[in-house]
Design an enzyme around this catalytic site. Structure first.
Site, PDB file in Angstrom:
ATOM      1  N   LYS A 208      35.945 -53.689  97.579  1.00  0.00           N
ATOM      2  CA  LYS A 208      35.389 -54.022  96.257  1.00  0.00           C
ATOM      3  C   LYS A 208      36.516 -54.355  95.285  1.00  0.00           C
ATOM      4  CE  LYS A 208      34.289 -51.717  92.531  1.00  0.00           C
ATOM      5  NZ  LYS A 208      34.546 -52.690  91.447  1.00  0.00           N
ATOM      6  N   GLU A 282      46.591 -44.860  95.372  1.00  0.00           N
ATOM      7  CA  GLU A 282      47.723 -45.365  94.583  1.00  0.00           C
ATOM      8  C   GLU A 282      47.246 -45.359  93.140  1.00  0.00           C
ATOM      9  OE1 GLU A 282      49.782 -47.285  92.409  1.00  0.00           O
ATOM     10  OE2 GLU A 282      49.614 -49.166  93.548  1.00  0.00           O
ATOM     11  N   CYS A 316      51.134 -50.471  87.406  1.00  0.00           N
ATOM     12  CA  CYS A 316      51.157 -49.004  87.485  1.00  0.00           C
ATOM     13  C   CYS A 316      52.582 -48.480  87.583  1.00  0.00           C
ATOM     14  CB  CYS A 316      50.298 -48.504  88.634  1.00  0.00           C
ATOM     15  SG  CYS A 316      50.431 -49.516  90.091  1.00  0.00           S
ATOM     16  N   GLU A 413      49.788 -42.904  80.292  1.00  0.00           N
ATOM     17  CA  GLU A 413      49.889 -44.282  80.768  1.00  0.00           C
ATOM     18  C   GLU A 413      49.110 -45.174  79.802  1.00  0.00           C
ATOM     19  OE1 GLU A 413      47.872 -45.379  84.464  1.00  0.00           O
ATOM     20  OE2 GLU A 413      49.659 -46.492  85.042  1.00  0.00           O
TER      21      GLU A 413
HETATM   22  P1  ADP Z   1      41.712 -49.168  85.699  1.00  0.00           P
HETATM   23  O1  ADP Z   1      41.934 -48.081  84.697  1.00  0.00           O
HETATM   24  O2  ADP Z   1      42.921 -49.722  86.311  1.00  0.00           O
HETATM   25  O3  ADP Z   1      40.652 -50.150  85.313  1.00  0.00           O
HETATM   26  P2  ADP Z   1      39.808 -47.840  87.318  1.00  0.00           P
HETATM   27  O4  ADP Z   1      40.213 -46.668  88.108  1.00  0.00           O
HETATM   28  O5  ADP Z   1      38.869 -47.679  86.197  1.00  0.00           O
HETATM   29  O6  ADP Z   1      41.185 -48.468  86.942  1.00  0.00           O
HETATM   30  O7  ADP Z   1      39.238 -48.990  88.253  1.00  0.00           O
HETATM   31  C1  ADP Z   1      39.798 -49.328  89.487  1.00  0.00           C
HETATM   32  C2  ADP Z   1      38.697 -49.699  90.421  1.00  0.00           C
HETATM   33  O8  ADP Z   1      37.875 -48.551  90.659  1.00  0.00           O
HETATM   34  C3  ADP Z   1      37.763 -50.785  89.925  1.00  0.00           C
HETATM   35  O9  ADP Z   1      37.446 -51.637  91.021  1.00  0.00           O
HETATM   36  C4  ADP Z   1      36.543 -49.995  89.466  1.00  0.00           C
HETATM   37  O10 ADP Z   1      35.344 -50.732  89.503  1.00  0.00           O
HETATM   38  C5  ADP Z   1      36.503 -48.881  90.488  1.00  0.00           C
HETATM   39  N1  ADP Z   1      35.792 -47.662  90.083  1.00  0.00           N
HETATM   40  C6  ADP Z   1      35.499 -47.223  88.846  1.00  0.00           C
HETATM   41  N2  ADP Z   1      34.841 -46.041  88.903  1.00  0.00           N
HETATM   42  C7  ADP Z   1      34.724 -45.716  90.223  1.00  0.00           C
HETATM   43  C8  ADP Z   1      34.162 -44.606  90.956  1.00  0.00           C
HETATM   44  N3  ADP Z   1      33.591 -43.583  90.338  1.00  0.00           N
HETATM   45  N4  ADP Z   1      34.242 -44.627  92.306  1.00  0.00           N
HETATM   46  C9  ADP Z   1      34.852 -45.643  92.954  1.00  0.00           C
HETATM   47  N5  ADP Z   1      35.381 -46.708  92.327  1.00  0.00           N
HETATM   48  C10 ADP Z   1      35.328 -46.752  90.982  1.00  0.00           C
END
Ligand code: ADP
Length: 503
Positions: A208, A282, A316, A413
């Site tokens: 995804k 990561e 990151c 961050e």
């Molecule tokens: P960032 O702060 O870099 O946007 P996120 O951790 O919010 O990072 O998002 C990174 C990825 O994780 C995206 O593809 C987002 O859709 C997905 N994501 C967000 N919430 C969840 C969750 N609860 N479980 C799995 N994936 C998630």
């Protein structure tokens, strides 16, 4: 080459003699716009990619992907629900059981080489699509993201028929189906980091992409079709956190790999506690870039700029904390500010642009809020007076000085073009300050002395320590973190070990 059309602020007569340093390094030169013109060949609407075909989401729902440079709609993206994720895993399982998992490594290698070459063939098109979708400067997507993504496929193609050497003395076997969720800062490159080792090892994939940057993954699906990969070897499901949670939690996934925020990483780890899924994470970082008084100053200034303002600080491993040796602190900061004044902030599709658009409205709000906290806490803020485009999500490169480790800008961050500057007197103090963080992804050391580099790289608690350079990547080199920056490695032999079992 851009043409020089006008000279701001200075009377023409000042330019007739020998240029002063200010004239060379000041914010004086304006270039004509030089937009990259390659056609990104985008579709108006992207479906899910399951079992080798584009299929409509079972909910019938789509969401918009926005170009952050001008806030226009770029494409519609399918929102996958749990039923779609089930279908993707079923396709991946079938491919693992019937084709990919059984195929000799030397055959899998041919497909990986083909993907690498197809990506190279369409490199400019992918670079433009990446820039329009994510906001990063075209010179980054053209010169870094796309070539590096291709390099990952080449490198792992080379491994596919040599897997006996991944764990000397042991045999390796694929895990099965792996679930992968990636973020928006390096959409295509993170896809390559995730998919290439998984496929080389004989696994199949459900991935995804992030909700704001799905376009290049779906364009990559076209390459997968062109390369003739057996159906179901790679599947893309697009959507938000709910889709990500379904991918990470699916019972068919033998392993999950996640890149994203520490906050979401922890949610995933909690939800998978007690299962036997293999996991790599990561997560975030708050890297220190440490400059000693014997460092090559001009190179170090460039390294600091590259480390934090590169890609709008959406990295990151960004060097978001500068630790500078006290004897040179004042001079270094002055040089840094002079250089920052020359950075071009603006339309990412313009080849002259150094700092493009912030990836989303939400991220811009987060950066703005945290910078506000820095000001409130009493840090001294510097921003160049550059003009920002009227539309789109932009943020000026920002430096905070007078920062101590208790300031939130030094601890949290920010994921934006914001640098916090601290000073140190001794090596031990530098190590202490650099390690005084919940994270441990990367660090940089700038010094003339090899012995000091070796000492620092032993003492710093960071997965990667760069010396007299920053943000250098190579597919052969493992990347990953300590502490709240996660675990597992991507790249190199170590990265492959995370996608196999030893038999
Ligand atoms: P960032 O702060 O870099 O946007 P996120 O951790 O919010 O990072 O998002 C990174 C990825 O994780 C995206 O593809 C987002 O859709 C997905 N994501 C967000 N919430 C969840 C969750 N609860 N479980 C799995 N994936 C998630």
């Amino acid at each position: 080459m851009p043409t020089l059309t006008s000279i701001k602020k200075r009377p023409a007569s000042r330019h007739l003699g020998r240029p002063t340093p200010e004239l060379i390094f000041g914010d004086l030169w304006e270039f004509d716009p030089a937009p990259e013109t390659a056609d990104p060949r985008l579709k108006a609407r992207y479906d899910l990619f399951i079992g080798g075909k584009f299929v409509a989401p079972s909910s019938g729902k789509y969401f918009d992907s926005i170009n952050p440079a001008n806030e226009t709609k770029l494409a519609e993206i399918a929102h996958a629900n749990a039923a779609d994720v089930d279908a993707a895993y079923a396709a991946a399982k079938k491919a693992f059981d019937t084709t990919w998992g059984k195929m000799p490594g030397r055959e899998r290698a041919k497909y990986l080489y083909r993907l690498a070459r197809l990506l190279q063939d369409r490199a400019r098109e992918f670079a433009v699509a990446e820039t329009l979708d994510g906001g990063k400067p075209i010179k980054e997507s053209r010169d870094f993201d796309v070539p590096m993504a291709a390099a990952h496929f080449f490198y792992h193609a080379g491994w596919a028929d040599k897997l006996d050497y991944v764990a000397p003395g042991r045999s390796v076997a694929p895990l099965g189906v792996v679930g992968q969720v990636i973020p928006w800062n390096f959409p295509l490159l993170m896809l390559a980091w995730k998919i290439a080792p998984a496929l080389a090892m004989g696994n199949t994939v459900v991935l995804k992409p992030a909700e704001t940057t799905s376009v290049t993954a779906l364009k990559f699906a076209e390459l997968i079709q062109d390369a003739g990969l057996p159906p179901g070897v790679v599947n893309f499901v697009t959507g938000f956190g709910d889709t990500g949670a379904a991918v990470m939690g699916h019972p068919t996934a033998a392993k999950v790999a996640f890149t994203g925020s520490t906050e979401v990483g922890k949610i995933i780890m909690r939800s998978l506690a007690g299962t036997d899924k293999k996991m790599t994470m990561e997560l975030g970082g708050k890297a220190a870039n440490i400059v000693f008084d014997d460092a090559p100053i001009d190179q170090a200034v460039e390294g600091i700029i590259n480390g934090i303002f590169f890609n709008q600080g959406h990295v990151c491993c960004a060097g978001s904390r500068l630790l500078v040796h006290e004897p040179i602190a004042e001079r270094f900061l002055a040089k840094l500010k002079t250089r920052i004044k020359t950075l071009r902030v603006g339309d990412p599709i313009d080849k002259n642009t150094d700092i493009g658009a912030i990836n989303s409205k939400e991220q811009l709000a987060t950066i703005t809020r945290l910078v506000g906290v820095g000001v409130k806490e009493g840090a001294v803020m510097f921003q160049p007076a550059c003009k920002l485009p009227a539309k789109g999500y932009y943020f000026r490169p920002t430096v905070f000085s007078g920062v101590s480790m208790s300031h939130r800008v030094a601890r949290e961050e920010i994921f934006g073009p914001v640098l916090s500057v601290l000073t140190f007197r001794t090596l031990d103090e530098a190590v202490e300050k650099a390690n005084n963080t919940a994270y441990g992804l990367s660090a940089g050391v700038w010094t003339d002395k090899g012995s000091r580099i070796l000492k620092m790289s032993t003492e710093l608690k960071a997965g990667v320590v760069w010396a007299n350079t920053y943000n250098k990547f190579d597919p052969t080199s493992p990347f990953g973190g300590y502490k709240e920056s996660g675990f597992g490695r991507e790249g190199g032999r170590q990265g492959l070990l995370d996608y196999c079992k030893l038999v």
